[in-house]
Design an enzyme around this catalytic site. Structure first.
Site, mmCIF file in Angstrom:
data_model
loop_
_atom_site.group_PDB
_atom_site.id
_atom_site.type_symbol
_atom_site.label_atom_id
_atom_site.label_comp_id
_atom_site.label_asym_id
_atom_site.label_seq_id
_atom_site.Cartn_x
_atom_site.Cartn_y
_atom_site.Cartn_z
ATOM 1 N N ASN A 20 0.804 -1.240 -0.012
ATOM 2 C CA ASN A 20 -0.079 -0.021 0.205
ATOM 3 C C ASN A 20 0.896 1.220 -0.038
ATOM 4 O O ASN A 20 0.658 2.143 -0.693
ATOM 5 C CB ASN A 20 -0.894 0.124 1.120
ATOM 6 C CG ASN A 20 -1.748 -0.887 1.243
ATOM 7 O OD1 ASN A 20 -2.797 -1.441 0.483
ATOM 8 N ND2 ASN A 20 -1.985 -2.187 2.213
ATOM 9 N N GLN A 41 8.022 -17.586 7.176
ATOM 10 C CA GLN A 41 6.660 -17.537 6.638
ATOM 11 C C GLN A 41 6.854 -16.932 5.029
ATOM 12 O O GLN A 41 6.319 -17.461 4.222
ATOM 13 C CB GLN A 41 5.501 -16.826 7.265
ATOM 14 C CG GLN A 41 5.254 -17.406 8.496
ATOM 15 C CD GLN A 41 4.415 -16.359 9.321
ATOM 16 O OE1 GLN A 41 3.272 -16.382 9.141
ATOM 17 N NE2 GLN A 41 5.145 -15.540 10.233
ATOM 18 N N GLY A 81 -0.001 -10.819 10.127
ATOM 19 C CA GLY A 81 -1.271 -10.356 9.798
ATOM 20 C C GLY A 81 -1.744 -9.216 10.732
ATOM 21 O O GLY A 81 -2.097 -9.431 11.982
ATOM 22 N N ARG A 82 -1.168 -7.913 10.437
ATOM 23 C CA ARG A 82 -1.470 -6.996 11.422
ATOM 24 C C ARG A 82 -3.092 -6.629 11.502
ATOM 25 O O ARG A 82 -3.666 -6.477 12.681
ATOM 26 C CB ARG A 82 -0.583 -5.735 10.995
ATOM 27 C CG ARG A 82 -0.799 -4.542 11.839
ATOM 28 C CD ARG A 82 0.164 -3.227 11.307
ATOM 29 N NE ARG A 82 1.397 -3.573 11.329
ATOM 30 C CZ ARG A 82 2.027 -3.604 12.419
ATOM 31 N NH1 ARG A 82 1.784 -3.229 13.517
ATOM 32 N NH2 ARG A 82 3.487 -3.953 11.994
ATOM 33 N N THR A 130 3.054 -8.270 -1.309
ATOM 34 C CA THR A 130 2.631 -8.591 0.013
ATOM 35 C C THR A 130 2.062 -9.802 0.456
ATOM 36 O O THR A 130 1.331 -10.567 -0.245
ATOM 37 C CB THR A 130 1.693 -7.456 0.549
ATOM 38 O OG1 THR A 130 1.494 -7.482 1.919
ATOM 39 C CG2 THR A 130 0.255 -7.443 -0.341
ATOM 40 N N VAL A 131 2.768 -10.245 1.498
ATOM 41 C CA VAL A 131 2.351 -11.505 2.166
ATOM 42 C C VAL A 131 0.876 -11.415 2.843
ATOM 43 O O VAL A 131 0.295 -12.328 2.980
ATOM 44 C CB VAL A 131 3.453 -11.903 3.312
ATOM 45 C CG1 VAL A 131 4.586 -12.388 2.551
ATOM 46 C CG2 VAL A 131 3.574 -11.172 4.412
ATOM 47 N N ASP A 132 0.725 -10.165 3.150
ATOM 48 C CA ASP A 132 -0.690 -9.944 4.083
ATOM 49 C C ASP A 132 -1.965 -10.069 3.027
ATOM 50 O O ASP A 132 -2.957 -10.225 3.632
ATOM 51 C CB ASP A 132 -0.593 -8.769 4.761
ATOM 52 C CG ASP A 132 0.498 -8.682 5.813
ATOM 53 O OD1 ASP A 132 0.563 -9.871 6.525
ATOM 54 O OD2 ASP A 132 1.048 -7.598 6.025
#
Length: 422
Positions: A116, A301, A193-194, A144-146
């Site tokens: 982002n 991860q 994962g915020r 992005t991994v998220d």
């Protein structure tokens, strides 16, 4: 055969933020596509900092084989960084410095591979280029991994983390099940994962049904309720004999506080997280008395290229190639995104989308993806997630039994400007 004439101007590619197991596949897509079009491609060393410092890498010094090997090599081949540019109003000088560097090296296309914040930077650079009368095309490249980028169906990098998480959950749970009679009753896996629970949700692919692990998934989209969590763990242990919990690092209590707030912040101003697993483990021990184990895979991860998803690797390469196509077609302030055509069979394509619809927007898990009790995934989530972990993209292995990854020369481009003084 007609002679291919070099295109005027150069392309600069940069990696941003936390890397993924397949970000270098995107780099390979960019460089191979640029070479095929006769465009000289540079890379910024350590992301946007390299551009500010005029620390550029000539990818033309790398062999065809070395660039191809990026497709199976984890990490960030050119270096990445967590460095957030302020707004144009707050620090116009940084943006002007970037244009100055681009002008000095005749860089006409800037491809920023990130999430982002990176999409926002690419958008602002496209604007400052116009304001300064410099012909520059800025393309955001998704990574992005998220899995939290807006517009795109999924983010390159996520599919491999999802696969690694589901595999780890499955394998660790078999271990726990075999020892539960006399040893561990509760196993807790903490995942990244915020604000968005996509990675935690991916763990749900490891099992199907209330008695199969993971038995409890904790999403950042839900408020963590201690009593409900403990009741779920207790009921599972009494029924199954043991319990696997997968917890997102970003879960919060009813007061809005992160359970794993480390008290520090990163370069983007985000609270540093880590430690929700031992926090939950201590709670289980104190309130329920169960023996436990917990794990924090952290960087594992996003670096586990040996367990990458083939779909993810293919998508990562495809957006890199598409980014070059967008740039050379004259597009500006856009991002190549993944568009899902169908679930079964899984089919997808790449299209361009405006950065203005992506920058600084966050895609969270839909409510319909989280089970009614808040501790699992729904059939809709499974339909979305399952195709993203399909296939194996196994790297080549050497005689030593280890993957054969590539290290680039990363030859520096000669500087032309005074040193940057932040």
């Amino acid at each position: 055969m007609p002679i291919r004439r070099p295109v005027q101007g150069k392309l600069l590619y940069a990696q941003s933020g936390g890397v993924t197991a397949v970000i270098n596949a995107t780099a390979a897509g960019v460089i191979e596509a640029a070479r095929a079009r006769g465009v000289k491609a540079y890379a910024a060393r350590n992301g946007i900092l390299g551009a500010l410092r005029e620390d550029l890498i000539d990818t033309g010094k790398e062999s065809k084989a070395a660039i191809a090997a990026l497709r199976h090599t984890p990490g960030g081949a050119f270096g990445s960084c967590r460095y957030k540019l302020k707004s144009l109003e707050a620090n116009r000088a940084e943006y002007e410095r970037l244009i100055e560097v681009f002008r000095a090296h005749d860089i006409r296309w800037f491809l920023y591979n990130g999430g982002n914040d990176s999409a926002d930077t690419a958008l602002k650079l496209s604007q400052i280029g116009k304001a300064m009368g410099y012909d520059l095309r800025c393309i955001g490249v998704p990574k992005t991994v998220d899995n939290d980028l807006a517009v795109t169906d999924c983010c390159p990098g996520f599919g491999s983390v999802a696969k690694y998480t589901a595999i780890s959950t499955l394998e660790a749970s078999l271990d726990v099940a075999s020892m539960a009679e006399t040893s561990t009753k509760v196993f807790i896996l903490e995942v990244m994962g915020r604000h968005a629970g996509w990675i935690a949700a991916a763990a749900g692919l490891a099992g199907n049904g209330p008695d199969e692990a993971p038995h409890v998934i904790l999403f950042p989209e839900n408020v963590f309720e201690e009593a409900a969590f403990l009741a779920k763990v207790k009921a599972t242990v009494e029924r199954v004999g043991w319990c696997t919990v997968v917890a997102s690092e970003g879960i919060r209590n009813s007061a809005g506080q992160f359970l794993a707030d480390a008290g520090t912040h990163d370069a983007f101003g985000h609270v540093q997280l880590g430690g929700v697993a031992p926090t939950l483990a201590a709670l289980v021990k104190q309130k329920l008395g169960y023996k436990y184990h917990w794990a924090l895979p952290d960087y594992l991860q996003r670096s586990a290229r040996h367990a990458a998803s083939k779909v993810d690797a293919e998508q990562a390469y495809a957006v890199g190639k598409a980014a070059v196509d967008c740039a050379l077609a004259g597009m500006n302030a856009v991002m190549p995104v993944i568009v899902r055509i169908s679930d079964a069979p899984y089919r997808w394509k790449v299209e361009s989308a405006p950065l203005a619809k992506i920058a600084n927007r966050e895609k969270k898990m839909p409510k319909g993806f989280i089970a009614r009790d808040g501790f699992g995934i729904t059939a809709a989530a499974r339909r979305y997630l399952a195709p993203l972990i399909q296939g194996e993209a196994v790297p080549p292995y050497g005689t030593d039994g280890l993957p054969r990854y590539v290290t680039l020369k990363n030859a520096a481009v000669e500087r032309k400007l005074p040193a940057w003084r932040p």
